[in-house]
Design an enzyme around this catalytic site. Structure first.
Site, PDB file in Angstrom:
ATOM      1  N   SER A 409      46.686   9.369  -1.879  1.00 36.58           N
ATOM      2  CA  SER A 409      48.111   9.777  -2.319  1.00 36.58           C
ATOM      3  C   SER A 409      47.650  10.974  -3.338  1.00 36.58           C
ATOM      4  O   SER A 409      48.398  11.522  -3.734  1.00 36.58           O
ATOM      5  CB  SER A 409      48.824   8.741  -2.781  1.00 36.58           C
ATOM      6  OG  SER A 409      48.264   7.827  -3.789  1.00 36.58           O
ATOM      7  N   HIS A 430      48.348  12.122   4.717  1.00 38.83           N
ATOM      8  CA  HIS A 430      49.091  11.313   3.315  1.00 38.83           C
ATOM      9  C   HIS A 430      50.460  10.815   3.945  1.00 38.83           C
ATOM     10  O   HIS A 430      51.460  11.832   3.867  1.00 38.83           O
ATOM     11  CB  HIS A 430      49.211  11.977   2.060  1.00 38.83           C
ATOM     12  CG  HIS A 430      49.805  11.228   0.883  1.00 38.83           C
ATOM     13  ND1 HIS A 430      50.571  12.032   0.182  1.00 38.83           N
ATOM     14  CD2 HIS A 430      50.010  10.071   0.715  1.00 38.83           C
ATOM     15  CE1 HIS A 430      51.194  11.112  -0.694  1.00 38.83           C
ATOM     16  NE2 HIS A 430      50.728   9.953  -0.446  1.00 38.83           N
ATOM     17  N   GLU A 442      51.778  14.839   4.436  1.00 38.70           N
ATOM     18  CA  GLU A 442      50.969  15.917   4.117  1.00 38.70           C
ATOM     19  C   GLU A 442      49.515  15.936   4.642  1.00 38.70           C
ATOM     20  O   GLU A 442      48.953  15.033   4.731  1.00 38.70           O
ATOM     21  CB  GLU A 442      50.759  15.691   2.450  1.00 38.70           C
ATOM     22  CG  GLU A 442      51.842  15.784   1.715  1.00 38.70           C
ATOM     23  CD  GLU A 442      51.764  15.544   0.167  1.00 38.70           C
ATOM     24  OE1 GLU A 442      52.029  16.333  -0.582  1.00 38.70           O
ATOM     25  OE2 GLU A 442      51.074  14.694  -0.179  1.00 38.70           O
ATOM     26  N   ASN A 480      53.546  14.230  -4.711  1.00 35.87           N
ATOM     27  CA  ASN A 480      53.111  13.221  -5.833  1.00 35.87           C
ATOM     28  C   ASN A 480      52.905  14.148  -7.112  1.00 35.87           C
ATOM     29  O   ASN A 480      53.176  13.638  -8.251  1.00 35.87           O
ATOM     30  CB  ASN A 480      52.104  12.269  -5.869  1.00 35.87           C
ATOM     31  CG  ASN A 480      52.399  11.155  -4.882  1.00 35.87           C
ATOM     32  OD1 ASN A 480      53.432  10.959  -4.615  1.00 35.87           O
ATOM     33  ND2 ASN A 480      51.329  10.454  -4.217  1.00 35.87           N
TER      34      ASN A 480
END
Length: 679
Positions: A409, A430, A442, A480
């Site tokens: 992540s 991800h 992702e 993130n």
């Protein structure tokens, strides 16, 4: 007469109308398609026929709805209402034919497609797990506009009709039959015969039983609306999402088709609808990218049977892939198998389909699936050395053409790839938690990742019905990275003494699906701390002591029973104070949202993604960022870059350098970047 989109055939005393929209992979109802249908209906109206069958020439479905791309070009209420009136007029020609009509439905039958079917005398659907029917217009900030609000309630009943329109949910063919939405279901090979038989039987039109029509009795309608209002308000604030409230208003007033069209016209040009259409089209573009190339993947091997690894494996098996799930702990593997069975049973229902899915889901304690894998997905602990060690061993056991992927992540691929002889086949996949609900994945490209590997990763993501978003390998990637300053600012507000309910309520009133404190508890405070520590140095971000302390004490959030909030044994949040949060003089919403917007601008400036639309897509589909605002960049454009930059500078003077405006605010061309159209 030759038609571009519709084909008219006659056989015996029946007519067949087949829709195969030229140049489109799916049938959509553009103005051109509707006008063409109107001409054909006028032609067959005078013929001595016993009935007409309306079907699709596309293998993937009946009709996906109106052509949403036409909405973008409509700028005034009157023009939008005219579009609705065109559909209403054409569908009234179907309803007014001197002989019966039947819609033969397979695959998707959505929005205007279902409204066309509602205008027919009968509806038959293919019996399978693929066919879905619904009126999802509310998700675009509008409501049905081709007389759907008028025709649906008498057919299925008042409350079922409201449920379908207010939620936008779709139903299977079997559920549609139980609702009365369709008259018959039949396997593919019998559809044509069933349609012909239904037309020749002259069966009476279906009508909902009296007790399902009773809530529509005029004296009861205001009461029903009052009862539904709290439920609707929990899902949609009227200032942010007006469409559900218009649906209730139209239903309460027994609106005419003309009133429906006028209401649709007003909604279609509203800010909310324009932004939701923007979000929808972003999702459609990501879907297109996921279908652009073949992936050549049949066997997926997932390493790590924790929450994320198990969920990825379960989802891939649900989508038809053969999946082996490896973990060194047999007990964890056993829990994953039990979880898989419960998931398949709840989603597939048919015992044979459940067993087939379980047959594809293979627990693999010793990693024997590596030798056969076309794709390996690593989903172990979020630490650099264990990941490097794992990939070093995996590379020696898999075939040269096997695609290697990490679900990290936040760790850059270049760091993980140092353990590989051939880092060109390493990509990031991800996923977001929960995998079964979050649509975004992702697709992370490292400095050495080869384009063919990225193409296969995108195609695999599309094949499991997820949205692939390309991001550059950098700390935190896109989602993130943007989300973490927002979460950290929320924790800093807690340290300053602001009530946690006040913080969360500020975020949800802004339009977030969940407050940042509740989100941190849900994700897990240990995971939040790990990502925050990983990003602290590259993003020059301090990790709050409050977060470190809670993790050190074992208070990890919902999963441990306590984090910022306390939870009962079933994971439900316990009351932690007054229901109404105390007011705060601190600009809570401004501090939370401007940290997020500032980081979004930094990602654009650094090229984490190639264009502004990717930021909007990532944050809406990856975090649920207020869809009615269209995404962070769309929101920035509505406020103006200069005003935001000045607000950040003011907050920086009051609260510190973390609010310093990113240099990207002085580069307005960044926001103008849009993806290039496909060749």
């Amino acid at each position: 007469m030759t038609h571009q989109h519709w084909r008219l055939d006659y056989f015996s005393d029946l007519a067949m109308l087949t829709l195969d929209v030229a140049g489109q992979s799916a049938n959509v109802l553009s103005q051109e398609v509707l006008n063409e249908l109107g001409h054909i209906l006028s032609e067959i109206d005078t013929k001595p026929l016993q009935g007409v069958i309306i079907r699709s020439g596309k293998t993937n479905g009946f009709i996906a709805g109106a052509d949403v791309r036409e909405f973008v070009a409509i700028n005034d209420t009157a023009r939008a209402a005219e579009l609705a009136q065109l559909g209403q007029h054409v569908f009234s020609l179907i309803a007014g034919l001197p002989f019966p009509s039947v819609a033969v439905i397979h695959g998707f039958c959505l929005g205007g497609g279902l409204e066309l079917a509602l205008a027919c005398t009968y509806r038959i659907a293919r019996e399978d797990s693929v066919t879905r029917l619904g009126l999802p217009e509310v998700r675009l900030g509008i409501h049905p506009g081709f007389a759907g609000t008028v025709r649906l309630p008498p057919l299925v009943g008042e409350l079922p009709a409201l449920d379908l329109m207010l939620t936008g949910r779709t139903v299977s063919a079997r559920d549609a039959r139980r609702l009365g939405l369709i008259d018959e279901i039949a396997p593919e090979r019998h559809l044509q015969h069933a349609a012909e038989s239904l037309l020749k039987r002259h069966a009476p039109r279906h009508r909902a039983p009296w007790y399902h029509r009773l809530p529509g009795w005029k004296p009861l309608r205001p009461l029903i609306v009052r009862l539904l209002t709290p439920r609707v308000r929990r899902k949609a604030h009227p200032d942010q999402y007006p469409a559900p409230w218009r649906i209730l208003e139209l239903w309460r007033n027994r609106a005419t088709e003309e009133q429906e069209a006028q209401s649709l016209g007003e909604l279609l040009v509203s800010r909310t609808s324009r932004n939701l259409v923007h979000v929808f089209l972003l999702g459609e573009e990501l879907k297109r990218r996921g279908k652009a190339r073949p992936h050549g993947i049949e066997h997926v091997h997932v390493i790590g049977a924790g929450v994320m690894g198990a969920d990825i494996a379960i989802w891939a098996a649900r989508q038809g892939f053969r999946v082996s799930l490896q973990d060194q702990n047999a007990e964890i593997l056993a829990r994953a198998v039990k979880k898989a069975h419960a998931f398949f049973k709840s989603k597939l229902r048919d015992p044979r389909a459940v067993q087939e899915a379980m047959d594809r889901f293979i627990p693999d304690l010793d990693g024997q699936g590596l030798a056969r894998a076309d794709l390996v997905i690593e989903a172990i602990v979020e630490k650099i050395e264990p990941k490097r060690e794992l990939f070093h061993g995996v590379e020696q056991k898999v075939r040269p053409q096997t695609l290697l992927a990490t679900n990290t992540s936040s760790i850059p691929l270049e760091v993980i790839g140092q353990a590989l002889k051939d880092p060109s086949r390493l990509v990031g996949l991800h996923f977001f938690n929960p995998v079964a609900k979050m649509q975004l994945v992702e697709i992370v490209r490292g400095a050495q990742t080869a384009e063919p590997a990225l193409e296969r990763a995108r195609a695999f993501t599309g094949a499991i019905e997820r949205l692939p978003l390309d991001v550059k390998s950098s700390p935190g990637f896109l989602v993130n990275r943007i989300l973490m300053p927002y979460l950290i600012e929320a924790v800093k507000l807690v340290e300053e003494g602001v009530n946690i309910v006040t913080i969360d309520r500020a975020a949800t009133e802004f339009g977030m699906p969940m407050g940042p404190i509740a989100l941190a508890d849900t994700v897990g405070l240990d995971i939040c701390l790990s990502v925050a520590q990983e990003l602290s140095e590259p993003l020059h971000m301090d990790v709050p002591e409050n977060l470190r302390r809670l993790v050190a004490e074992g208070h990890l959030g919902r999963k441990s029973g306590r984090g910022f909030y306390a939870y009962d044994s079933r994971g439900r949040r316990q009351q932690s104070g007054p229901d109404k949060a105390p007011a705060s003089e601190v600009p809570v919403t401004e501090r939370l949202i401007l940290r997020l917007l500032n980081e979004a601008m930094a990602c654009l400036r650094e090229g984490v993604v190639t264009d502004a639309d990717a930021v909007d897509a990532g944050m809406v589909y990856g975090t649920g960022f207020a869809p009615f605002l269209g995404g962070p960049v769309r929101y920035i454009e509505s406020l103006g870059e200069t005003g935001i930059s000045h607000s950040l500078a003011r907050l920086a003077q009051e609260y510190g350098a973390r609010f310093a405006p990113d240099p990207g605010w002085s580069q307005p061309d960044l926001l103008a970047r849009r993806p290039q159209p496909p060749n």
